[in-house]
Scaffold this motif. Sequence first.
Motif, PDB file in Angstrom:
ATOM      1  N   ARG A   1       0.836  -1.200   0.000  1.00 33.48           N
ATOM      2  CA  ARG A   1       0.000   0.000   0.000  1.00 33.48           C
ATOM      3  C   ARG A   1       0.872   1.251   0.000  1.00 33.48           C
ATOM      4  NH1 ARG A   1      -2.909  -0.914   4.556  1.00 33.48           N
ATOM      5  NH2 ARG A   1      -3.724  -2.775   3.612  1.00 33.48           N
ATOM      6  N   GLY A   2       1.933   1.254   0.799  1.00 31.04           N
ATOM      7  CA  GLY A   2       2.841   2.401   0.843  1.00 31.04           C
ATOM      8  C   GLY A   2       3.551   2.597  -0.474  1.00 31.04           C
ATOM      9  N   LYS A   3       3.963   1.508  -1.092  1.00 30.33           N
ATOM     10  CA  LYS A   3       4.627   1.590  -2.387  1.00 30.33           C
ATOM     11  C   LYS A   3       3.673   2.162  -3.428  1.00 30.33           C
ATOM     12  CE  LYS A   3       7.000  -1.212  -5.824  1.00 30.33           C
ATOM     13  NZ  LYS A   3       7.365  -2.565  -6.227  1.00 30.33           N
ATOM     14  N   SER A   4       2.427   1.766  -3.374  1.00 24.86           N
ATOM     15  CA  SER A   4       1.434   2.270  -4.318  1.00 24.86           C
ATOM     16  C   SER A   4       1.229   3.762  -4.143  1.00 24.86           C
ATOM     17  CB  SER A   4       0.102   1.545  -4.125  1.00 24.86           C
ATOM     18  OG  SER A   4       0.252   0.183  -4.386  1.00 24.86           O
ATOM     19  N   VAL A   5       1.153   4.216  -2.899  1.00 25.72           N
ATOM     20  CA  VAL A   5       0.968   5.642  -2.628  1.00 25.72           C
ATOM     21  C   VAL A   5       2.164   6.426  -3.152  1.00 25.72           C
ATOM     22  CG1 VAL A   5       0.834   7.349  -0.774  1.00 25.72           C
ATOM     23  CG2 VAL A   5      -0.558   5.291  -0.670  1.00 25.72           C
ATOM     24  N   GLN A   6       3.370   5.918  -2.912  1.00 27.22           N
ATOM     25  CA  GLN A   6       4.579   6.593  -3.384  1.00 27.22           C
ATOM     26  C   GLN A   6       4.614   6.623  -4.908  1.00 27.22           C
ATOM     27  OE1 GLN A   6       8.198   4.725  -2.140  1.00 27.22           O
ATOM     28  NE2 GLN A   6       9.489   6.339  -2.940  1.00 27.22           N
ATOM     29  N   HIS A   7       4.235   5.529  -5.548  1.00 28.16           N
ATOM     30  CA  HIS A   7       4.236   5.447  -7.000  1.00 28.16           C
ATOM     31  C   HIS A   7       3.238   6.449  -7.602  1.00 28.16           C
ATOM     32  CE1 HIS A   7       4.714   3.648 -10.952  1.00 28.16           C
ATOM     33  NE2 HIS A   7       3.399   3.549 -11.042  1.00 28.16           N
ATOM     34  N   ILE A   8       2.062   6.531  -7.011  1.00 24.76           N
ATOM     35  CA  ILE A   8       1.045   7.470  -7.493  1.00 24.76           C
ATOM     36  C   ILE A   8       1.528   8.905  -7.332  1.00 24.76           C
ATOM     37  CG2 ILE A   8      -1.288   8.354  -7.034  1.00 24.76           C
ATOM     38  CD1 ILE A   8      -2.053   5.409  -6.419  1.00 24.76           C
ATOM     39  N   ALA A   9       2.173   9.212  -6.216  1.00 26.31           N
ATOM     40  CA  ALA A   9       2.705  10.565  -6.002  1.00 26.31           C
ATOM     41  C   ALA A   9       3.753  10.902  -7.066  1.00 26.31           C
ATOM     42  CB  ALA A   9       3.302  10.680  -4.607  1.00 26.31           C
ATOM     43  N   TRP A  10       4.591   9.934  -7.409  1.00 28.63           N
ATOM     44  CA  TRP A  10       5.611  10.149  -8.442  1.00 28.63           C
ATOM     45  C   TRP A  10       4.957  10.427  -9.791  1.00 28.63           C
ATOM     46  CZ3 TRP A  10       7.035   6.331 -12.330  1.00 28.63           C
ATOM     47  CH2 TRP A  10       8.139   6.703 -13.102  1.00 28.63           C
ATOM     48  N   LEU A  11       3.929   9.646 -10.135  1.00 26.94           N
ATOM     49  CA  LEU A  11       3.226   9.868 -11.405  1.00 26.94           C
ATOM     50  C   LEU A  11       2.572  11.247 -11.448  1.00 26.94           C
ATOM     51  CD1 LEU A  11       1.563   6.372 -11.963  1.00 26.94           C
ATOM     52  CD2 LEU A  11       3.568   7.306 -13.126  1.00 26.94           C
ATOM     53  N   HIS A  12       2.002  11.670 -10.321  1.00 31.51           N
ATOM     54  CA  HIS A  12       1.391  13.005 -10.266  1.00 31.51           C
ATOM     55  C   HIS A  12       2.435  14.102 -10.445  1.00 31.51           C
ATOM     56  CE1 HIS A  12      -2.714  11.904  -9.505  1.00 31.51           C
ATOM     57  NE2 HIS A  12      -2.390  11.181  -8.451  1.00 31.51           N
ATOM     58  N   GLN A  13       3.615  13.880  -9.886  1.00 29.77           N
ATOM     59  CA  GLN A  13       4.698  14.854 -10.056  1.00 29.77           C
ATOM     60  C   GLN A  13       5.058  14.986 -11.536  1.00 29.77           C
ATOM     61  OE1 GLN A  13       8.494  13.563  -8.594  1.00 29.77           O
ATOM     62  NE2 GLN A  13       9.427  15.583  -8.771  1.00 29.77           N
ATOM     63  N   LEU A  14       5.159  13.866 -12.235  1.00 27.01           N
ATOM     64  CA  LEU A  14       5.477  13.901 -13.667  1.00 27.01           C
ATOM     65  C   LEU A  14       4.377  14.610 -14.455  1.00 27.01           C
ATOM     66  CD1 LEU A  14       6.856  10.286 -14.238  1.00 27.01           C
ATOM     67  CD2 LEU A  14       8.157  12.369 -13.818  1.00 27.01           C
ATOM     68  N   GLU A  15       3.132  14.353 -14.108  1.00 28.50           N
ATOM     69  CA  GLU A  15       2.014  15.014 -14.799  1.00 28.50           C
ATOM     70  C   GLU A  15       2.041  16.522 -14.578  1.00 28.50           C
ATOM     71  OE1 GLU A  15      -1.407  12.973 -13.301  1.00 28.50           O
ATOM     72  OE2 GLU A  15      -1.079  11.234 -14.578  1.00 28.50           O
ATOM     73  N   ARG A  16       2.355  16.933 -13.342  1.00 29.92           N
ATOM     74  CA  ARG A  16       2.438  18.386 -13.067  1.00 29.92           C
ATOM     75  C   ARG A  16       3.552  19.029 -13.882  1.00 29.92           C
ATOM     76  NH1 ARG A  16       1.341  16.586  -7.844  1.00 29.92           N
ATOM     77  NH2 ARG A  16       3.528  16.647  -7.276  1.00 29.92           N
ATOM     78  N   TRP A  17       4.705  18.347 -13.992  1.00 28.76           N
ATOM     79  CA  TRP A  17       5.813  18.882 -14.796  1.00 28.76           C
ATOM     80  C   TRP A  17       5.389  18.996 -16.265  1.00 28.76           C
ATOM     81  CZ3 TRP A  17       9.866  21.715 -14.425  1.00 28.76           C
ATOM     82  CH2 TRP A  17      10.575  21.784 -13.236  1.00 28.76           C
ATOM     83  N   ARG A  18       4.728  17.993 -16.775  1.00 28.40           N
ATOM     84  CA  ARG A  18       4.294  18.027 -18.171  1.00 28.40           C
ATOM     85  C   ARG A  18       3.341  19.198 -18.410  1.00 28.40           C
ATOM     86  NH1 ARG A  18       1.344  12.839 -20.442  1.00 28.40           N
ATOM     87  NH2 ARG A  18      -0.041  13.385 -18.743  1.00 28.40           N
ATOM     88  N   ASP A  19       2.393  19.391 -17.502  1.00 28.26           N
ATOM     89  CA  ASP A  19       1.442  20.512 -17.651  1.00 28.26           C
ATOM     90  C   ASP A  19       2.170  21.856 -17.583  1.00 28.26           C
ATOM     91  OD1 ASP A  19      -0.581  18.679 -17.894  1.00 28.26           O
ATOM     92  OD2 ASP A  19      -1.244  18.854 -15.802  1.00 28.26           O
ATOM     93  N   ARG A  20       3.134  21.961 -16.671  1.00 31.07           N
ATOM     94  CA  ARG A  20       3.903  23.215 -16.566  1.00 31.07           C
ATOM     95  C   ARG A  20       4.694  23.488 -17.834  1.00 31.07           C
ATOM     96  NH1 ARG A  20       7.664  23.325 -11.640  1.00 31.07           N
ATOM     97  NH2 ARG A  20       8.137  25.353 -12.530  1.00 31.07           N
TER      98      ARG A  20
END
Length: 195
Positions: A109-128
């Motif tokens: 569960r912790g790994k999944s949360v960390q993985h999702i946070a990483w994906l969101h970071q990449l999406e924010r960079w792409r939008d920026r």
Amino acid sequence: MESYIITISIYYFVPMYRYDYKSEDTDITLSKTKIKKQMHDLQEIGEQLAELGVDQLKQFNLPDSLLDAIMEMKRIHKFGARRRQMQYIGKLMREVETGPIVAQLEALRGKSVQHIAWLHQLERWRDRLLESDSALTELLADHPAADAQRLRTLIRNALREKELAKPPKSYREIFQVLREIFPEKPSQEQENSDM
């Protein structure tokens, strides 16, 4: 002479069973309520296991009977049958050490949360990157090894694709480039196990 009628209820002779289940940690006799709660807790762990994929389940080193019961649970769709199967899984869970299973579930569960946070970071960079030129300058300042020309071309193509309502090929490719620039960091559990 007087006669007496003696009536005996069958319920009168039903013996009252005392639940002498002992806790694993102490010699305290558990009440029926606590035993029931433990059974529900075991069923919840079983439900969490049933939600996992087959590859993830194999990592748990479960006994064959429990693994078979969980796999059967995945095939059952009727509510009553699912409930009975969960009760059976809970019964099988009584004979398994649940501490390592719970720890492994929490790590997943912790790994999944960390993985999702990483994906969101990449999406924010792409939008920026698509919104302003200063984001690309900032990215290149922080990561000078990044391919600036490729990123500029992909950003320009992604904006054109959006404008012309074409499939977002370059938009997706920006995400892949960002994955290379920002690799996913291993979780704390993985770092500790590597040591």
